[in-house]
Every structure is written in structure tokens, then in C-alpha cells.
Design an enzyme around this catalytic site. Structure first.
Site, PDB file in Angstrom:
ATOM      1  N   GLY A   1      17.892  22.308  17.914  1.00  0.00           N
ATOM      2  CA  GLY A   1      18.417  22.379  19.204  1.00  0.00           C
ATOM      3  C   GLY A   1      17.152  21.541  20.142  1.00  0.00           C
ATOM      4  O   GLY A   1      16.274  20.968  19.286  1.00  0.00           O
TER       5      GLY A   1
ATOM      6  N   ASP B   1      24.357  30.916   9.839  1.00  0.00           N
ATOM      7  CA  ASP B   1      24.501  31.457  11.100  1.00  0.00           C
ATOM      8  C   ASP B   1      23.766  32.829  11.200  1.00  0.00           C
ATOM      9  O   ASP B   1      23.809  33.555  10.211  1.00  0.00           O
ATOM     10  CB  ASP B   1      26.173  31.859  11.298  1.00  0.00           C
ATOM     11  CG  ASP B   1      26.312  32.619  12.752  1.00  0.00           C
ATOM     12  OD1 ASP B   1      25.514  33.162  13.306  1.00  0.00           O
ATOM     13  OD2 ASP B   1      27.743  32.469  12.843  1.00  0.00           O
TER      14      ASP B   1
ATOM     15  N   LEU C   1      20.222  37.147   6.418  1.00  0.00           N
ATOM     16  CA  LEU C   1      19.708  36.290   5.807  1.00  0.00           C
ATOM     17  C   LEU C   1      18.802  36.648   4.812  1.00  0.00           C
ATOM     18  O   LEU C   1      17.824  37.474   5.141  1.00  0.00           O
ATOM     19  CB  LEU C   1      19.013  35.283   6.891  1.00  0.00           C
ATOM     20  CG  LEU C   1      18.006  34.193   6.384  1.00  0.00           C
ATOM     21  CD1 LEU C   1      18.785  33.096   6.183  1.00  0.00           C
ATOM     22  CD2 LEU C   1      17.139  34.131   7.587  1.00  0.00           C
TER      23      LEU C   1
ATOM     24  N   SER D   1      20.230  30.485  20.382  1.00  0.00           N
ATOM     25  CA  SER D   1      21.000  30.934  21.267  1.00  0.00           C
ATOM     26  C   SER D   1      21.558  30.061  21.875  1.00  0.00           C
ATOM     27  O   SER D   1      20.908  29.086  22.338  1.00  0.00           O
ATOM     28  CB  SER D   1      20.160  32.006  22.156  1.00  0.00           C
ATOM     29  OG  SER D   1      21.114  32.355  23.414  1.00  0.00           O
TER      30      SER D   1
ATOM     31  N   GLY E   1      14.033  41.703  11.666  1.00  0.00           N
ATOM     32  CA  GLY E   1      13.902  42.521  10.075  1.00  0.00           C
ATOM     33  C   GLY E   1      13.222  41.441   9.085  1.00  0.00           C
ATOM     34  O   GLY E   1      12.219  41.931   8.350  1.00  0.00           O
TER      35      GLY E   1
ATOM     36  N   LYS F   1       9.468  41.571   9.803  1.00  0.00           N
ATOM     37  CA  LYS F   1       8.991  43.163   9.282  1.00  0.00           C
ATOM     38  C   LYS F   1       8.847  43.023   7.774  1.00  0.00           C
ATOM     39  O   LYS F   1       7.680  43.268   7.244  1.00  0.00           O
ATOM     40  CB  LYS F   1       9.864  44.144   9.744  1.00  0.00           C
ATOM     41  CG  LYS F   1       9.338  45.533   9.278  1.00  0.00           C
ATOM     42  CD  LYS F   1      10.315  46.438   9.347  1.00  0.00           C
ATOM     43  CE  LYS F   1      10.042  47.965   8.815  1.00  0.00           C
ATOM     44  NZ  LYS F   1      11.171  48.761   8.762  1.00  0.00           N
TER      45      LYS F   1
ATOM     46  N   TYR G   1      24.746  36.032  28.867  1.00  0.00           N
ATOM     47  CA  TYR G   1      23.418  35.471  28.450  1.00  0.00           C
ATOM     48  C   TYR G   1      22.318  36.223  28.863  1.00  0.00           C
ATOM     49  O   TYR G   1      21.252  36.622  28.095  1.00  0.00           O
ATOM     50  CB  TYR G   1      23.415  34.088  28.916  1.00  0.00           C
ATOM     51  CG  TYR G   1      22.161  33.215  28.593  1.00  0.00           C
ATOM     52  CD1 TYR G   1      21.593  32.873  27.279  1.00  0.00           C
ATOM     53  CD2 TYR G   1      21.294  32.889  29.756  1.00  0.00           C
ATOM     54  CE1 TYR G   1      20.628  32.098  27.112  1.00  0.00           C
ATOM     55  CE2 TYR G   1      19.915  32.195  29.322  1.00  0.00           C
ATOM     56  CZ  TYR G   1      19.900  31.703  28.180  1.00  0.00           C
ATOM     57  OH  TYR G   1      18.525  31.245  28.112  1.00  0.00           O
TER      58      TYR G   1
ATOM     59  N   THR H   1      13.395  24.060  31.462  1.00  0.00           N
ATOM     60  CA  THR H   1      12.487  22.959  30.621  1.00  0.00           C
ATOM     61  C   THR H   1      13.290  21.723  30.264  1.00  0.00           C
ATOM     62  O   THR H   1      14.449  21.838  30.236  1.00  0.00           O
ATOM     63  CB  THR H   1      11.763  23.545  29.335  1.00  0.00           C
ATOM     64  OG1 THR H   1      11.169  24.723  29.612  1.00  0.00           O
ATOM     65  CG2 THR H   1      11.064  22.569  28.342  1.00  0.00           C
TER      66      THR H   1
ATOM     67  N   ARG I   1      23.297  21.247  32.264  1.00  0.00           N
ATOM     68  CA  ARG I   1      21.830  21.650  33.238  1.00  0.00           C
ATOM     69  C   ARG I   1      21.697  20.345  33.966  1.00  0.00           C
ATOM     70  O   ARG I   1      21.993  19.206  33.754  1.00  0.00           O
ATOM     71  CB  ARG I   1      20.938  21.923  32.245  1.00  0.00           C
ATOM     72  CG  ARG I   1      21.276  23.178  31.637  1.00  0.00           C
ATOM     73  CD  ARG I   1      20.121  23.733  30.515  1.00  0.00           C
ATOM     74  NE  ARG I   1      20.203  23.436  29.311  1.00  0.00           N
ATOM     75  CZ  ARG I   1      19.476  23.980  28.201  1.00  0.00           C
ATOM     76  NH1 ARG I   1      18.714  24.815  28.193  1.00  0.00           N
ATOM     77  NH2 ARG I   1      19.643  23.415  26.741  1.00  0.00           N
TER      78      ARG I   1
HETATM   79  P1  NAD Z   1      19.825  24.449  22.479  1.00  0.00           P
HETATM   80  O1  NAD Z   1      21.204  25.050  22.608  1.00  0.00           O
HETATM   81  O2  NAD Z   1      19.499  23.132  22.317  1.00  0.00           O
HETATM   82  O3  NAD Z   1      19.235  25.270  21.087  1.00  0.00           O
HETATM   83  C1  NAD Z   1      19.783  26.286  20.588  1.00  0.00           C
HETATM   84  C2  NAD Z   1      19.983  26.108  19.014  1.00  0.00           C
HETATM   85  O4  NAD Z   1      20.587  27.514  18.608  1.00  0.00           O
HETATM   86  C3  NAD Z   1      21.163  25.086  18.716  1.00  0.00           C
HETATM   87  O5  NAD Z   1      20.614  24.264  17.812  1.00  0.00           O
HETATM   88  C4  NAD Z   1      22.162  26.133  18.128  1.00  0.00           C
HETATM   89  O6  NAD Z   1      22.879  25.305  17.157  1.00  0.00           O
HETATM   90  C5  NAD Z   1      21.224  27.038  17.578  1.00  0.00           C
HETATM   91  N1  NAD Z   1      21.993  28.453  17.219  1.00  0.00           N
HETATM   92  C6  NAD Z   1      22.940  28.998  18.255  1.00  0.00           C
HETATM   93  N2  NAD Z   1      23.675  29.951  17.958  1.00  0.00           N
HETATM   94  C7  NAD Z   1      23.143  29.945  16.325  1.00  0.00           C
HETATM   95  C8  NAD Z   1      23.306  30.946  15.321  1.00  0.00           C
HETATM   96  N3  NAD Z   1      24.266  32.110  15.423  1.00  0.00           N
HETATM   97  N4  NAD Z   1      22.837  30.689  14.369  1.00  0.00           N
HETATM   98  C9  NAD Z   1      22.058  29.614  14.203  1.00  0.00           C
HETATM   99  N5  NAD Z   1      21.726  28.890  15.222  1.00  0.00           N
HETATM  100  C10 NAD Z   1      22.120  29.106  16.089  1.00  0.00           C
HETATM  101  O7  NAD Z   1      19.115  25.247  23.680  1.00  0.00           O
HETATM  102  P2  NAD Z   1      17.562  24.940  23.996  1.00  0.00           P
HETATM  103  O8  NAD Z   1      17.443  24.413  25.397  1.00  0.00           O
HETATM  104  O9  NAD Z   1      16.623  24.319  22.831  1.00  0.00           O
HETATM  105  O10 NAD Z   1      16.998  26.745  23.898  1.00  0.00           O
HETATM  106  C11 NAD Z   1      16.457  27.109  22.851  1.00  0.00           C
HETATM  107  C12 NAD Z   1      16.079  28.749  23.193  1.00  0.00           C
HETATM  108  O11 NAD Z   1      15.107  28.554  24.591  1.00  0.00           O
HETATM  109  C13 NAD Z   1      17.140  29.533  23.621  1.00  0.00           C
HETATM  110  O12 NAD Z   1      16.994  30.810  23.012  1.00  0.00           O
HETATM  111  C14 NAD Z   1      17.184  29.506  25.124  1.00  0.00           C
HETATM  112  O13 NAD Z   1      17.664  30.843  25.722  1.00  0.00           O
HETATM  113  C15 NAD Z   1      15.760  29.553  25.426  1.00  0.00           C
HETATM  114  N6  NAD Z   1      15.454  28.897  26.986  1.00  0.00           N
HETATM  115  C16 NAD Z   1      15.566  27.570  27.173  1.00  0.00           C
HETATM  116  C17 NAD Z   1      15.433  27.112  28.229  1.00  0.00           C
HETATM  117  C18 NAD Z   1      15.551  25.626  28.541  1.00  0.00           C
HETATM  118  O14 NAD Z   1      15.339  25.241  29.886  1.00  0.00           O
HETATM  119  N7  NAD Z   1      15.701  24.597  27.766  1.00  0.00           N
HETATM  120  C19 NAD Z   1      15.138  27.871  29.367  1.00  0.00           C
HETATM  121  C20 NAD Z   1      15.017  29.562  29.058  1.00  0.00           C
HETATM  122  C21 NAD Z   1      15.229  29.815  27.802  1.00  0.00           C
END
Ligand code: NAD
Length: 315
Positions: A11, A56, A61, A75, A102, A105, A145, A175, A186
Site C-alpha cells: 500500500g 489475506d 498465517l 487495512s 499472535g 507473541k 473504520y 499523510t 482523499r
Molecule cells: P493503503 O490502502 O494504501 O494500504 C493498505 C494496505 O493494506 C493495502 O496494500 C491493502 O491491499 C492491504 N490490505 C487491506 N486488507 C488486507 C488484508 N485483509 N490482508 C492483507 N492486506 C490487506 O492505505 P495507507 O494509506 O497506506 O494506510 C496504511 C495504514 O495506515 C492503514 O492501517 C491506515 O488505517 C493507516 N493510516 C493511514 C493514514 C494516511 O493518511 N495514509 C492516516 C491514518 C492511518
């Protein structure tokens, strides 16, 4: 050399974290099911110490390798994504976080949860310190969320207190940087996509709601400092420089030298009115604060991503 698991590593934030860890000589196991991430974000990585697993996390895992650090970022993260994947968002925050705690741990690894400023909901305290408990609508469209992340935080503290897992929690504020998806809804990628095409820049409401935007390199530096510290309490990681959405739109138009005009659209349900991190704790415990301002961050984003990727498929 330590071995780091990065969930969500394909991501936006995860791929930058993988780059940084590899550059510092760590081995990286990137786990992602590509729900909202993309192989394009990691295709440049040629490092033999990098392993990608398409998995997933809501499923159990098993890893044979020793692991020193688990960065749990997986997420759906933008309102468009979690509106499309509401149950999955709840499952990855609950089952996915269980599975990764897990793993930490079992491997005796340090665990970092990527939480969010959304745990504060539509805040009644401003700026938001970590000891503010939040103001979240559990049944609104954003509830899947916000509550998934709040549950994940509770789970993390339970594994820490009851199971002795070495955990930490990063509350990430908005970010931006290269590899954001142009259509993820966004503000910054949307404004960049529109401005670069000289199309109307769409601001929700009257644009007076505020946000604080952190450049990705600053954020990743903060995450690493937290992961490498001995802190267990949640820490806000974000840029405290607050601005209105209208000011942001104007800054993007300036950075892109665009001729776009600004238009106003209906405010989404439960859109927070204000958002600004109190980063006193990060400063005191991690000696961290952002170094890159918005204008410089926008310049770097445009340079690194290139116009084609920021515009994406045409509207
Ligand atoms: P993103 O959507 O680019 O990255 C999330 C990644 O998680 C994706 O690559 C997606 O394929 C993967 N993913 C989702 N569900 C999955 C699953 N069940 N199994 C395996 N992989 C899975 O989002 P991001 O902006 O890079 O955010 C990354 C984290 O940072 C997230 O947890 C998000 O809540 C948190 N976050 C981001 C921001 C921001 O501004 N970007 C702000 C607050 C929190």
C-alpha cells in the site's frame, strides 16, 4: 540485520516503510492481499532481502522465519475503500490484528499497530492529545473504520497487558506523498489529480473544516522511531500545522501551477470539522517532529510520482 514483517506493505505507507527498512539493511517480509494496494508500489524493489506474500490477514498465517518486528499496517484506509469493504474493514481490524499479535507473541517480536486519528472521531477537544478518548459515531458510515481501529487498539493493549507482548500504537494523522491512488477519495490525491488536469477542484462543504497533513518521509521516520523505542502508550504521529480544506486546495493549485477553479460540494456524513495532532508525546518520548512543510511535500510528491501517475486513468 533484523527481520521485519510489514502488513499492508504493497500500500501507500507500507511500501514507503519497506523501502526505508531495506535501505537501512533490514530483511522485509511484506504481506498484502492487494485489496487496496498494488504490485506497482513494490515492483522497483530488487533487494534479495525482500519477500512478498500475497495473503489475506483475516486468514491464519504461519511463518517459519524468525521475526524481530511486526509493523501492522494492513487495512482499507480511505472513506471510499471502507465504504466499499465495510465488513472486510471490521474483519481486518479484528481477526487480522489478532493474527498479527499472535505472530508477534509466538516470535517474541515487537509489534506496531498503525492506528489512526479517526479514533478521535469528530473531536470535541482541540488539538487532540493521546489521552482524549474521542467522539465517534459507531453506526455511521465511518464507524466500520473508526471502531475497527479502536478495537485493534484495545486488542493490542490486552495482548500487551495479559500476554506480555511488546507492543506500541501509532495514531497516524493524514499523510501524503507519492503512491497515493488518484481515485482513493482523499483530499490531496483528489486535488492533485484535478488541478493537474485544470479541472474544477472539489472542496466539500464551505471548505472551512481543518486538517493537518504530514509528508510521508516524516511519518515513516516517526513510525520507525516508535517501533525502535520502548514506548507502549499510543503516540500521535502527524504534522501539527493545521489548515482549512480551502487553503489546501489553493496550495495544490499553486504547487501545480494550475488554472483550475475551486467548486464546493456537499459535506459527507460525519466528516470531522477539525483535525490537529498534539505531538507533545512524540517530541518528548521519540524526539520526533515533522521537518517537511506542505509546499515542499507537494513538490516532492509531484517530482517522485510524476504527472501521469497522479492523474491516473482519466475521469
Ligand atoms: P493503503 O490502502 O494504501 O494500504 C493498505 C494496505 O493494506 C493495502 O496494500 C491493502 O491491499 C492491504 N490490505 C487491506 N486488507 C488486507 C488484508 N485483509 N490482508 C492483507 N492486506 C490487506 O492505505 P495507507 O494509506 O497506506 O494506510 C496504511 C495504514 O495506515 C492503514 O492501517 C491506515 O488505517 C493507516 N493510516 C493511514 C493514514 C494516511 O493518511 N495514509 C492516516 C491514518 C492511518
Amino acid at each position: 540485520m533484523s527481520t521485519c514483517v510489514v502488513t499492508g506493505g504493497a500500500g501507500f505507507l507500507g511500501s514507503h516503510l519497506c523501502d526505508r527498512l531495506l535501505a537501512e539493511g533490514h530483511r522485509v517480509i511484506c504481506i498484502d492481499n492487494l485489496d487496496t494496494g498494488s504490485l506497482q508500489n513494490i515492483e522497483h524493489v530488487g533487494d534479495p532481502e525482500f519477500l512478498f506474500l500475497n495473503q489475506d490477514l483475516t486468514e491464519p498465517l504461519f511463518l517459519e522465519e524468525d521475526v524481530d518486528l511486526v509493523y501492522h499496517l494492513a487495512s482499507p484506509a480511505s472513506p471510499i475503500d471502507y465504504a466499499r469493504l465495510p465488513l472486510h474493514t471490521l474483519k481486518v481490524g479484528s481477526y487480522g490484528t489478532h493474527h498479527m499479535l499472535g505472530l508477534a507473541k509466538e516470535k517474541r517480536a515487537r509489534f506496531l499497530l498503525a492506528s489512526t486519528s479517526e479514533v478521535y472521531g469528530d473531536p470535541q477537544v482541540h488539538p487532540q492529545p493521546e489521552d482524549y478518548w474521542g467522539h465517534v459515531n459507531p453506526i455511521g458510515p465511518r464507524g466500520v473504520y473508526d471502531e475497527a481501529k479502536r478495537y485493534a487498539e484495545a486488542l493490542t493493549m490486552a495482548y500487551h497487558r495479559q500476554q506480555g507482548v511488546n507492543t506500541c500504537i501509532a495514531r497516524i494523522f493524514n499523510t501524503f506523498g507519492a503512491r497515493m491512488r488518484p481515485h482513493d477519495g482523499r483530499a490531496i490525491p483528489t486535488f492533485l489529480r484535478q488541478a493537474l488536469q485544470d479541472k474544477p477542484v472539489t472542496v466539500f462543504g464551505d471548505g472551512s473544516q481543518t486538517r493537518s497533513f504530514c509528508y510521508v518521509d516524516d511519518l515513516i521516520r516517526g513510525l520507525k522511531l516508535l517501533a525502535e523505542s520502548e514506548v507502549h502508550l499510543p503516540v500521535n504521529v502527524g504534522n501539527p500545522k493545521e489548515m482549512t480544506l480551502l487553503e489546501l486546495a489553493e496550495a495544490v493549485i499553486e504547487a501545480t501551477e494550475s488554472r483550475a477553479e475551486i467548486v464546493f460540494e456537499a459535506l459527507p456524513v460525519d466528516d470531522p470539522q477539525v483535525r490537529q495532532p498534539d505531538i507533545t508525546r512524540a517530541k518528548q518520548l521519540l524526539n520526533w517532529e515533522p521537518q517537511v512543510d506542505l509546499a515542499e511535500g507537494l513538490r516532492r510528491t509531484i517530482d517522485q510520482a510524476g504527472v501521469e501517475r497522479l492523474v491516473g486513468a482519466s475521469d
